[in-house]
Design a protein around this motif. Structure first.
Motif, PDB file in Angstrom:
ATOM      1  N   GLN A  39      35.526  -0.984  -9.465  1.00 28.63           N
ATOM      2  CA  GLN A  39      36.293  -0.575 -10.260  1.00 28.63           C
ATOM      3  C   GLN A  39      37.720  -1.342 -11.033  1.00 28.63           C
ATOM      4  O   GLN A  39      38.363  -0.969 -11.637  1.00 28.63           O
ATOM      5  CB  GLN A  39      36.744   1.335  -9.723  1.00 28.63           C
ATOM      6  CG  GLN A  39      36.860   2.175 -10.289  1.00 28.63           C
ATOM      7  CD  GLN A  39      36.418   3.318 -10.324  1.00 28.63           C
ATOM      8  OE1 GLN A  39      35.731   3.698  -9.886  1.00 28.63           O
ATOM      9  NE2 GLN A  39      36.836   4.246 -10.699  1.00 28.63           N
ATOM     10  N   ARG A  40      38.007  -1.373  -9.896  1.00 26.08           N
ATOM     11  CA  ARG A  40      38.952  -2.156 -10.028  1.00 26.08           C
ATOM     12  C   ARG A  40      38.971  -3.588 -10.746  1.00 26.08           C
ATOM     13  O   ARG A  40      40.187  -3.494 -11.866  1.00 26.08           O
ATOM     14  CB  ARG A  40      40.519  -2.272  -8.943  1.00 26.08           C
ATOM     15  CG  ARG A  40      41.028  -1.616  -8.236  1.00 26.08           C
ATOM     16  CD  ARG A  40      41.236  -1.316  -6.414  1.00 26.08           C
ATOM     17  NE  ARG A  40      41.319  -2.415  -5.473  1.00 26.08           N
ATOM     18  CZ  ARG A  40      41.464  -2.704  -4.659  1.00 26.08           C
ATOM     19  NH1 ARG A  40      40.381  -2.455  -3.923  1.00 26.08           N
ATOM     20  NH2 ARG A  40      41.363  -3.967  -3.953  1.00 26.08           N
TER      21      ARG A  40
ATOM     22  N   LYS B 149      32.560  -0.918  -4.186  1.00 27.08           N
ATOM     23  CA  LYS B 149      32.990   0.193  -5.226  1.00 27.08           C
ATOM     24  C   LYS B 149      33.330  -0.364  -5.810  1.00 27.08           C
ATOM     25  O   LYS B 149      34.155   0.469  -7.208  1.00 27.08           O
ATOM     26  CB  LYS B 149      31.881   1.079  -4.771  1.00 27.08           C
ATOM     27  CG  LYS B 149      30.196   1.685  -5.972  1.00 27.08           C
ATOM     28  CD  LYS B 149      30.783   3.291  -5.874  1.00 27.08           C
ATOM     29  CE  LYS B 149      28.568   2.885  -6.501  1.00 27.08           C
ATOM     30  NZ  LYS B 149      28.475   4.264  -6.030  1.00 27.08           N
ATOM     31  N   GLY B 150      34.493   0.185  -5.282  1.00 22.33           N
ATOM     32  CA  GLY B 150      36.035   1.121  -5.349  1.00 22.33           C
ATOM     33  C   GLY B 150      37.127  -0.849  -6.160  1.00 22.33           C
ATOM     34  O   GLY B 150      37.938  -0.969  -6.584  1.00 22.33           O
TER      35      GLY B 150
ATOM     36  N   LEU C 186      37.519   5.968  -6.085  1.00 21.79           N
ATOM     37  CA  LEU C 186      38.496   5.029  -5.311  1.00 21.79           C
ATOM     38  C   LEU C 186      39.349   5.550  -3.756  1.00 21.79           C
ATOM     39  O   LEU C 186      39.354   6.965  -3.627  1.00 21.79           O
ATOM     40  CB  LEU C 186      39.782   4.805  -5.731  1.00 21.79           C
ATOM     41  CG  LEU C 186      39.684   4.108  -7.422  1.00 21.79           C
ATOM     42  CD1 LEU C 186      40.464   4.048  -8.431  1.00 21.79           C
ATOM     43  CD2 LEU C 186      38.922   2.846  -6.988  1.00 21.79           C
ATOM     44  N   ASP C 187      39.247   5.103  -3.475  1.00 21.40           N
ATOM     45  CA  ASP C 187      40.738   5.180  -2.025  1.00 21.40           C
ATOM     46  C   ASP C 187      41.969   5.712  -2.021  1.00 21.40           C
ATOM     47  O   ASP C 187      42.145   5.551  -3.171  1.00 21.40           O
ATOM     48  CB  ASP C 187      40.120   4.260  -0.580  1.00 21.40           C
ATOM     49  CG  ASP C 187      41.246   2.966  -1.615  1.00 21.40           C
ATOM     50  OD1 ASP C 187      41.123   2.512  -2.382  1.00 21.40           O
ATOM     51  OD2 ASP C 187      40.953   1.835  -0.156  1.00 21.40           O
TER      52      ASP C 187
ATOM     53  N   GLY D 108      43.376   2.465  -4.394  1.00 24.76           N
ATOM     54  CA  GLY D 108      43.246   2.800  -5.512  1.00 24.76           C
ATOM     55  C   GLY D 108      43.912   3.088  -6.409  1.00 24.76           C
ATOM     56  O   GLY D 108      43.573   3.242  -7.269  1.00 24.76           O
ATOM     57  N   ARG D 109      43.881   4.535  -6.000  1.00 22.35           N
ATOM     58  CA  ARG D 109      44.683   5.518  -7.297  1.00 22.35           C
ATOM     59  C   ARG D 109      45.385   5.325  -7.388  1.00 22.35           C
ATOM     60  O   ARG D 109      45.662   4.913  -7.966  1.00 22.35           O
ATOM     61  CB  ARG D 109      44.007   6.985  -6.500  1.00 22.35           C
ATOM     62  CG  ARG D 109      42.384   7.226  -6.364  1.00 22.35           C
ATOM     63  CD  ARG D 109      42.263   9.390  -6.958  1.00 22.35           C
ATOM     64  NE  ARG D 109      42.309   9.706  -5.068  1.00 22.35           N
ATOM     65  CZ  ARG D 109      42.324  10.327  -4.326  1.00 22.35           C
ATOM     66  NH1 ARG D 109      40.984   9.647  -4.151  1.00 22.35           N
ATOM     67  NH2 ARG D 109      42.491  11.148  -3.364  1.00 22.35           N
TER      68      ARG D 109
END
Ligand SMILES: Nc1ncnc2c1ncn2[C@@H]1O[C@H](COP(=O)(O)OP(=O)(O)O)[C@@H](O)[C@H]1O
Ligand SMILES: [Mg+2]
Lengths: 266, 296
Positions: free
Chosen positions: B147-148, B143-144, B171-172, B175-176
């Motif tokens: 999103q990225r 999922k992350g 996001l982890d 990722g953030r």
């Protein structure tokens, strides 16, 4: 104008959907069924097998068109892919047109591959039959039949897009699509029964007449007899008129779809 | 100067109560703000109206009244979208296509020629740490990663205004961080970033200005510095008597601060440090939400 990127994306996505390869596999299966039926039904085996193969061809393309057009457009809206698309410089009408074009390409490829499967099937079946020499004329006529099947698929796809932007439930959209198609196939018999009946009032007859001419007529595209019975000839004007009908109707359906989609809250 | 101007937008939804009865709900009750070349945080609890506001900005839905302009033009004009990037809340793209196929779609839209694409894609993929997976179907992404990828794709047209709906959720920390530094980089290059969030964690250190929206109304709009100053609780003073090693800590309210300093001086204290004690953005937000609850 940013129609083509949407068309390309839609086309790519549709080819990778399971329904594409799934329904083509189904097509092969139905060819075997046609062969089996022709063995048990009385009459010229090859003609019966051909009749069934082409009927299945017609219905498979119809099914594919309904599922791919409604499914693909509906998924865009419900899965929010539409936000990724419309936040770019793509107008809503570009989207509708691009979506339609992408679906048409997929339906075109689907019809083309089906044509190969069906034609090979028919040629094999007729060469298996004794005293039967496959003739190039048959292939030529299957080509013409396939082009009409393709038009039917495009016609249905336009309705599919319309239904997908109109309904907020996918099940409802798909059922309406199938209903529209089946009614549109059986228009003439219904009209014949109603207009020749003594029990129907003139007003109702008139209504039926009007509906008959306005309702999408899918049976116009079903010309399989042309390939099955070589004695049949279809005048060029028929092809021409059906083509004009098809173009005008598709344009109108797309215009209505755009109109609705333009006003829809996403 | 205003890159995005939102003028008194109102939006009403009808919620079905029963078959016939519909309840009118005002999701936005007159929202106004403007975003300059800055990082603008749009914060509020779930259901406050953040996504609705963003949908109106992007012309996905129409307001019942009010106006939105982007780069001086109406948001209804298609040409403004050339200069926008947008990442929806919990973004999704077809699982069957590959990351590169999606980037190709974006490049098609903005007319990026084929010979430039390799370089452009590489830069974007590098930014979000996705090099090497672009030829794989998106179904194989986490999922992350999706999103990225979709975040990176929003930068393909080098937007003047980037709009992100809850970009951090899902996001982890890595990722953030990637997204936060990309946002800061955009701002450094004179672009505007408007993002919504219901998690305050990163907002405070990331944003120049924030607007707090609760229940369809903007409750507060200011720079982070001003807000934090406005919500000063008091000061923490660390002191010791001259010549002594004994460190003492006192707290004062802002009103008592100066007299208290006088007193310390007269009693022969020296000051080691003075630290303002403030409400965090989170506490401020919570206080607005609680105020609303009490009103209901
Ligand atoms: N399409 C809709 N129909 C009815 N109510 C809606 C619709 N969209 C949003 N709402 C309502 O509007 C309010 C704001 O929602 P939203 O903008 O999604 O909040 P946020 O993004 O801040 O969490 C909520 O109460 C939500 O239930
Ligand atoms: Mg939201």
């Amino acid at each position: 104008m940013n129609v083509l990127p949407v068309a390309r994306l839609t086309f790519k996505e549709l080819l990778k959907e399971k329904s594409f390869i799934g329904l083509l596999t189904g097509e092969v299966f139905l060819l075997f069924i046609s062969k089996l039926i022709s063995n048990v039904v009385a009459g010229d085996t090859v003609k019966v097998a051909m009749d069934f193969s082409l009927t299945f061809f017609f219905f498979t393309v119809a099914l594919y068109s309904i599922f791919s057009s409604i499914g693909s457009t509906f998924r865009d809206i419900s899965d929010k892919v539409i936000y990724l698309i419309l936040s770019k410089p793509i107008r809503r009408e570009d989207y509708v047109l691009g979506k339609f074009l992408g679906i048409v390409l997929a339906v075109g490829l689907f019809t083309f591959l089906s044509f190969f499967l069906v034609t090979s099937g028919i040629l094999i079946m007729s060469s298996l039959a004794h005293l039967y020499v496959p003739h190039i004329v048959i292939v030529e006529r299957i080509v013409v039949v396939s082009i009409f099947i393709f038009f039917m698929g495009v016609f249905l796809s336009a309705f599919g897009v319309l239904l997908a932007v109109f309904f907020t439930s996918q099940i409802l959209a798909i059922f309406s699509g199938i209903f529209l198609f089946l009614v549109g196939l059986e228009l003439s018999p219904v009209k014949e029964i109603v207009t020749s009946s003594k029990y129907v009032s003139p007003l109702n007859k008139l209504i039926v007449q009007v509906v008959y001419y306005l309702f999408p007529n899918f049976s116009l595209f079903d010309i399989k007899d042309y390939a099955v019975h070589l004695a049949i000839h279809i005048p060029l004007t028929y092809f021409f008129l059906v083509f004009v009908y098809f173009i005008l109707y598709v344009a109108a359906v797309l215009a209505v779809s755009t109109f609705i989609f333009d006003r829809r809250e996403l | 100067m205003g890159v995005l101007q939102v003028n008194n937008i109102k939006k009403r939804f009808f919620r079905k109560r029963s078959l016939l009865k519909k309840q009118e709900v005002w999701a936005l009750k007159g929202v106004s703000f403007d975003v300059r070349k800055e990082i603008f945080g749009f914060i509020g609890p779930n259901g406050a109206g953040k996504t609705t506001t963003i949908k109106i900005i992007l012309n996905f839905i129409r307001p019942d009244s009010g106006k939105v302009s982007i780069l001086g033009k109406s948001n209804r004009e298609i040409s403004v979208k050339k200069h926008i990037g947008f990442l929806p809340e919990r973004p999704y793209i077809y699982n069957s296509i590959t990351g590169k196929e999606y980037l190709d779609f974006c490049a098609d839209v903005y007319g990026i020629p084929y010979y430039e694409r390799k370089k452009v894609f590489l830069t974007l993929l590098e930014l979000v740490d996705l090099i090497g997976v672009e030829e794989q179907p998106i179904s194989s992404y986490s999922k992350g990663m999706v999103q990225r990828l979709l975040f990176a794709a929003t930068l393909i047209n080098d937007p003047e205004l980037l709009i992100l709906d809850e970009p951090m959720s899902g996001l982890d920390p890595v990722g953030r961080n990637i997204i936060a530094s990309a946002m800061k980089d955009l701002k450094r290059r004179g672009k505007a970033v408007f993002y919504s969030s219901h998690i305050i964690q990163d907002v405070e250190r990331l944003s120049d200005r924030v607007a707090i929206i609760v229940d369809g109304e903007i409750k507060l709009l200011d720079t982070i510095t001003n807000i934090v100053q406005k919500f000063l609780k008091g000061y923490v003073l660390t002191v010791r008597k001259v010549g002594s090693n004994n460190i003492e800590v006192f707290k004062t309210t802002p009103g008592d601060f100066w007299p208290f300093l006088e007193k310390l001086r007269s009693e022969g204290y020296e000051i080691i440090s003075i630290e303002p004690e403030r409400l965090s953005l989170e506490e401020i937000l919570v206080s607005y939400i609680q105020k609303k609850r009490r009103a209901d």
